[in-house]
Design a protein around this motif. Structure first.
Motif, PDB file in Angstrom:
ATOM      1  N   ARG A 183       0.833  -1.211   0.000  1.00  0.00           N
ATOM      2  CA  ARG A 183       0.000   0.000   0.000  1.00  0.00           C
ATOM      3  C   ARG A 183       0.873   1.269   0.000  1.00  0.00           C
ATOM      4  NH1 ARG A 183      -5.606   0.552   1.810  1.00  0.00           N
ATOM      5  NH2 ARG A 183      -6.074   2.776   1.958  1.00  0.00           N
ATOM      6  N   ASP A 184       1.938   1.268   0.828  1.00  0.00           N
ATOM      7  CA  ASP A 184       2.879   2.399   0.817  1.00  0.00           C
ATOM      8  C   ASP A 184       3.450   2.576  -0.587  1.00  0.00           C
ATOM      9  OD1 ASP A 184       2.710   2.909   3.590  1.00  0.00           O
ATOM     10  OD2 ASP A 184       4.307   1.484   4.043  1.00  0.00           O
ATOM     11  N   MET A 185       3.813   1.459  -1.195  1.00  0.00           N
ATOM     12  CA  MET A 185       4.420   1.501  -2.534  1.00  0.00           C
ATOM     13  C   MET A 185       3.480   2.146  -3.546  1.00  0.00           C
ATOM     14  SD  MET A 185       5.278  -1.737  -4.959  1.00  0.00           S
ATOM     15  CE  MET A 185       3.538  -2.041  -5.196  1.00  0.00           C
ATOM     16  N   THR A 186       2.220   1.712  -3.515  1.00  0.00           N
ATOM     17  CA  THR A 186       1.266   2.241  -4.496  1.00  0.00           C
ATOM     18  C   THR A 186       0.966   3.712  -4.218  1.00  0.00           C
ATOM     19  OG1 THR A 186       0.399   0.049  -4.893  1.00  0.00           O
ATOM     20  CG2 THR A 186      -1.073   1.879  -5.427  1.00  0.00           C
ATOM     21  N   ALA A 187       0.931   4.083  -2.942  1.00  0.00           N
ATOM     22  CA  ALA A 187       0.721   5.499  -2.611  1.00  0.00           C
ATOM     23  C   ALA A 187       1.932   6.331  -3.028  1.00  0.00           C
ATOM     24  CB  ALA A 187       0.456   5.658  -1.121  1.00  0.00           C
ATOM     25  N   ALA A 246       0.617  19.589 -11.098  1.00  0.00           N
ATOM     26  CA  ALA A 246      -0.206  19.602  -9.881  1.00  0.00           C
ATOM     27  C   ALA A 246      -0.088  18.270  -9.166  1.00  0.00           C
ATOM     28  CB  ALA A 246      -1.668  19.877 -10.237  1.00  0.00           C
ATOM     29  N   PHE A 247       0.093  18.326  -7.869  1.00  0.00           N
ATOM     30  CA  PHE A 247       0.173  17.094  -7.089  1.00  0.00           C
ATOM     31  C   PHE A 247      -1.254  16.655  -6.751  1.00  0.00           C
ATOM     32  CE2 PHE A 247       0.967  13.986  -3.972  1.00  0.00           C
ATOM     33  CZ  PHE A 247       2.245  13.524  -4.212  1.00  0.00           C
ATOM     34  N   ASP A 248      -1.842  15.848  -7.647  1.00  0.00           N
ATOM     35  CA  ASP A 248      -3.214  15.385  -7.475  1.00  0.00           C
ATOM     36  C   ASP A 248      -3.265  13.869  -7.678  1.00  0.00           C
ATOM     37  OD1 ASP A 248      -2.852  15.036 -10.182  1.00  0.00           O
ATOM     38  OD2 ASP A 248      -4.088  16.749 -10.768  1.00  0.00           O
ATOM     39  N   ASN A 249      -4.451  13.310  -7.862  1.00  0.00           N
ATOM     40  CA  ASN A 249      -4.550  11.849  -8.012  1.00  0.00           C
ATOM     41  C   ASN A 249      -4.739  11.414  -9.474  1.00  0.00           C
ATOM     42  OD1 ASN A 249      -7.103  12.908  -8.149  1.00  0.00           O
ATOM     43  ND2 ASN A 249      -8.108  11.209  -7.085  1.00  0.00           N
ATOM     44  N   ALA A 250      -4.430  12.313 -10.419  1.00  0.00           N
ATOM     45  CA  ALA A 250      -4.620  11.985 -11.838  1.00  0.00           C
ATOM     46  C   ALA A 250      -3.773  10.780 -12.277  1.00  0.00           C
ATOM     47  CB  ALA A 250      -4.292  13.195 -12.707  1.00  0.00           C
ATOM     48  N   TYR A 251      -2.645  10.585 -11.607  1.00  0.00           N
ATOM     49  CA  TYR A 251      -1.771   9.440 -11.916  1.00  0.00           C
ATOM     50  C   TYR A 251      -2.562   8.134 -11.946  1.00  0.00           C
ATOM     51  CZ  TYR A 251       1.719   5.822 -10.666  1.00  0.00           C
ATOM     52  OH  TYR A 251       2.486   4.689 -10.594  1.00  0.00           O
ATOM     53  N   TYR A 252      -3.481   7.980 -10.983  1.00  0.00           N
ATOM     54  CA  TYR A 252      -4.218   6.711 -10.872  1.00  0.00           C
ATOM     55  C   TYR A 252      -5.270   6.566 -11.975  1.00  0.00           C
ATOM     56  CZ  TYR A 252      -1.687   6.677  -6.543  1.00  0.00           C
ATOM     57  OH  TYR A 252      -0.651   6.706  -5.634  1.00  0.00           O
ATOM     58  N   LEU A 261       3.122   6.109 -17.813  1.00  0.00           N
ATOM     59  CA  LEU A 261       4.235   6.346 -18.735  1.00  0.00           C
ATOM     60  C   LEU A 261       5.320   5.272 -18.605  1.00  0.00           C
ATOM     61  CD1 LEU A 261       5.426   8.178 -20.922  1.00  0.00           C
ATOM     62  CD2 LEU A 261       6.526   9.505 -19.109  1.00  0.00           C
ATOM     63  N   PHE A 262       5.558   4.809 -17.390  1.00  0.00           N
ATOM     64  CA  PHE A 262       6.592   3.785 -17.215  1.00  0.00           C
ATOM     65  C   PHE A 262       5.957   2.402 -17.163  1.00  0.00           C
ATOM     66  CE2 PHE A 262       8.419   7.334 -14.481  1.00  0.00           C
ATOM     67  CZ  PHE A 262       9.165   7.862 -15.524  1.00  0.00           C
ATOM     68  N   HIS A 263       6.679   1.447 -17.652  1.00  0.00           N
ATOM     69  CA  HIS A 263       6.260   0.047 -17.533  1.00  0.00           C
ATOM     70  C   HIS A 263       5.980  -0.274 -16.053  1.00  0.00           C
ATOM     71  CE1 HIS A 263       6.248  -4.246 -18.603  1.00  0.00           C
ATOM     72  NE2 HIS A 263       6.725  -4.393 -17.376  1.00  0.00           N
ATOM     73  N   SER A 264       6.884   0.188 -15.171  1.00  0.00           N
ATOM     74  CA  SER A 264       6.734  -0.123 -13.731  1.00  0.00           C
ATOM     75  C   SER A 264       5.464   0.507 -13.165  1.00  0.00           C
ATOM     76  CB  SER A 264       7.959   0.348 -12.960  1.00  0.00           C
ATOM     77  OG  SER A 264       8.214   1.710 -13.222  1.00  0.00           O
ATOM     78  N   ASP A 265       5.064   1.678 -13.663  1.00  0.00           N
ATOM     79  CA  ASP A 265       3.811   2.295 -13.200  1.00  0.00           C
ATOM     80  C   ASP A 265       2.622   1.425 -13.585  1.00  0.00           C
ATOM     81  OD1 ASP A 265       4.861   4.566 -12.013  1.00  0.00           O
ATOM     82  OD2 ASP A 265       4.827   5.726 -13.874  1.00  0.00           O
ATOM     83  N   GLN A 266       2.594   1.008 -14.845  1.00  0.00           N
ATOM     84  CA  GLN A 266       1.443   0.249 -15.333  1.00  0.00           C
ATOM     85  C   GLN A 266       1.332  -1.106 -14.639  1.00  0.00           C
ATOM     86  OE1 GLN A 266      -0.736   2.033 -17.489  1.00  0.00           O
ATOM     87  NE2 GLN A 266      -2.026   0.451 -16.595  1.00  0.00           N
ATOM     88  N   GLN A 274      -2.606  -4.722  -6.797  1.00  0.00           N
ATOM     89  CA  GLN A 274      -2.786  -3.299  -6.480  1.00  0.00           C
ATOM     90  C   GLN A 274      -3.935  -2.631  -7.250  1.00  0.00           C
ATOM     91  OE1 GLN A 274      -0.858  -1.988  -3.818  1.00  0.00           O
ATOM     92  NE2 GLN A 274      -0.727  -4.215  -3.816  1.00  0.00           N
ATOM     93  N   ASP A 275      -4.595  -3.402  -8.126  1.00  0.00           N
ATOM     94  CA  ASP A 275      -5.675  -2.812  -8.940  1.00  0.00           C
ATOM     95  C   ASP A 275      -6.754  -2.133  -8.089  1.00  0.00           C
ATOM     96  OD1 ASP A 275      -4.279  -4.071 -10.954  1.00  0.00           O
ATOM     97  OD2 ASP A 275      -6.069  -4.777 -12.003  1.00  0.00           O
ATOM     98  N   VAL A 276      -7.156  -2.820  -7.008  1.00  0.00           N
ATOM     99  CA  VAL A 276      -8.253  -2.301  -6.184  1.00  0.00           C
ATOM    100  C   VAL A 276      -7.858  -0.951  -5.580  1.00  0.00           C
ATOM    101  CG1 VAL A 276      -9.585  -2.744  -4.079  1.00  0.00           C
ATOM    102  CG2 VAL A 276      -9.105  -4.600  -5.675  1.00  0.00           C
ATOM    103  N   LEU A 277      -6.636  -0.873  -5.083  1.00  0.00           N
ATOM    104  CA  LEU A 277      -6.176   0.364  -4.452  1.00  0.00           C
ATOM    105  C   LEU A 277      -6.043   1.495  -5.480  1.00  0.00           C
ATOM    106  CD1 LEU A 277      -5.367   1.556  -1.743  1.00  0.00           C
ATOM    107  CD2 LEU A 277      -3.020   0.759  -2.142  1.00  0.00           C
ATOM    108  N   VAL A 278      -5.540   1.164  -6.660  1.00  0.00           N
ATOM    109  CA  VAL A 278      -5.432   2.179  -7.722  1.00  0.00           C
ATOM    110  C   VAL A 278      -6.812   2.761  -8.014  1.00  0.00           C
ATOM    111  CG1 VAL A 278      -4.953   2.505 -10.196  1.00  0.00           C
ATOM    112  CG2 VAL A 278      -3.326   1.252  -8.767  1.00  0.00           C
TER     113      VAL A 278
END
Ligand code: HEM
Length: 320
Positions: A183-187, A246-252, A261-266, A274-278
């Motif tokens: 959870r820390d990792m995904t956040a 902007a530091f928002d939640n658009a990343y998710y 953008l990164f393979h590791s992000d996807q 981690q799908d549920v948390l995303v």
């Protein structure tokens, strides 16, 4: 048990409570470390980061990333700030950092002001921890209490800084090794809601990955050609295509639309754990902000040097 013994135990518990609470949030660090020794340090750091972010908004992202790279290589000990010399190879030129981690001048400028106010008192590692918190907040993200008292490393490790984390299992293990949960990792990965990346770091993904939105891939291909090795390797693209400053939640939301953008992000939204948390973070900005702040406090407590360990560097670029 005799009443006097109970009273004595209760007193001990009350006296120890703040330290035990501190132990949970900040390990051996404390919130009041500089309150007497350098009461203005937080104001000086905040003003320094504010002026850097006003001059170039991306700098907020760069400082945040610098802190992550410091903490993940042998703990939050300012080791990333050390310059290489003829007899010393540090972390700055390790693969993930060379021509990539930036903002060292900002830390130098803040350090000079802190030294002028409180000579030989505040470590570079603590300045970086405060600066990362202020950077996030100045870009519109949450704030949190920074536990202080880190000392600066006397050395740095280029080989430790070279580790690469590609797949979800590896990412989970990499964060787990530092005492951080999935959870820390995904956040924490939500930090990729700000900042820029070089074509060389996402080229493989936009040409070879299957789990990428086709329109997004061709948009990024326009400035990141397939042939590696030329000047285009350094061409920048925003990591979050929607609101890069902007530091928002658009990343998710990006991840849910296969626009990471990164393979590791996807990897965080690819049919795995981690799908549920995303999904939750993409629908609940407040939950993301609160979890991010908590995870940053935990990241900031990774293996600090304290007490008589290390030193308080006078110049963040070299040991005293
Ligand atoms: C999960 C593992 C992670 C990987 C594989 C990763 C990878 C990357 C890569 C490849 C870049 C682009 C670098 C460049 O082009 O020079 C980048 C940028 C960035 N990363 Fe990460 N990252 C990770 C986690 C994090 C974390 C935990 C944070 C902060 C808490 C973070 C903050 C940032 C920021 C803010 C940028 C943009 C920096 C700028 O614009 O100067 N990253 N990351």
């Amino acid at each position: 048990m005799a009443a006097a013994t109970v009273r004595c135990l209760l007193t001990i518990a009350v006296v120890l409570a703040p330290f035990l609470a501190g132990a949970t949030a900040g390990g051996p660090l404390s919130t009041s470390f500089y309150s007497k020794k350098c009461p203005n340090v937080q104001g000086i750091v905040r003003a320094g980061v504010a002026s850097a972010v006003a001059a170039e908004r991306r700098m907020g992202a760069s400082i945040l990333r610098m802190f992550f790279h410091d903490c993940f290589v042998n703990g939050c000990d300012g080791s990333i700030l050390l310059d290489d010399t003829s007899t010393f190879t540090g972390e700055k030129n390790a693969g993930p950092n060379a021509n990539s981690v930036r903002g060292f001048e900002v830390i130098d400028a803040i350090k000079a002001q802190v030294e002028a106010a409180c000579n030989a008192t505040v470590s570079c590692a603590d300045i970086l921890a405060l600066a990362a918190r202020d950077a996030v907040n100045l870009l519109g993200g949450p704030t949190w209490t920074v536990y202080l008292g880190r000392r600066d490393a006397l050395t740095a490790s280029q080989s430790d800084a070279n580790a690469k984390p590609p797949r979800l299992a590896t990412l989970v293990a990499m964060f787990g090794n530092k005492g951080l949960s999935p959870r820390d990792m995904t956040a924490l990965s939500g930090a990729h809601t700000v900042g820029q990346a070089r074509c060389a770091t996402f080229r493989d993904r936009i040409y070879n990955d299957a789990n990428i939105n086709a329109t997004f891939a061709s948009l990024r291909q326009q400035t990141c050609p397939q042939a590696a090795g030329g000047a285009s390797d350094a061409a920048l693209a925003p990591i979050d295509a929607q609101t890069p400053e902007a530091f928002d939640n658009a990343y998710y939301t990006n991840l849910m639309g296969k626009r990471g953008l990164f393979h590791s992000d996807q990897e965080l939204f690819n049919g795995g754990s981690q799908d549920v948390l995303v999904k939750k973070y993409s629908g609940n900005a407040g939950m993301f902000a609160a979890d991010f702040a908590k995870a940053m406090m935990r990241m900031g407590a990774i293996s600090p040097l304290t007490g008589a360990q290390g030193e308080v560097r006078l110049n963040c670029r070299k040991v005293n």
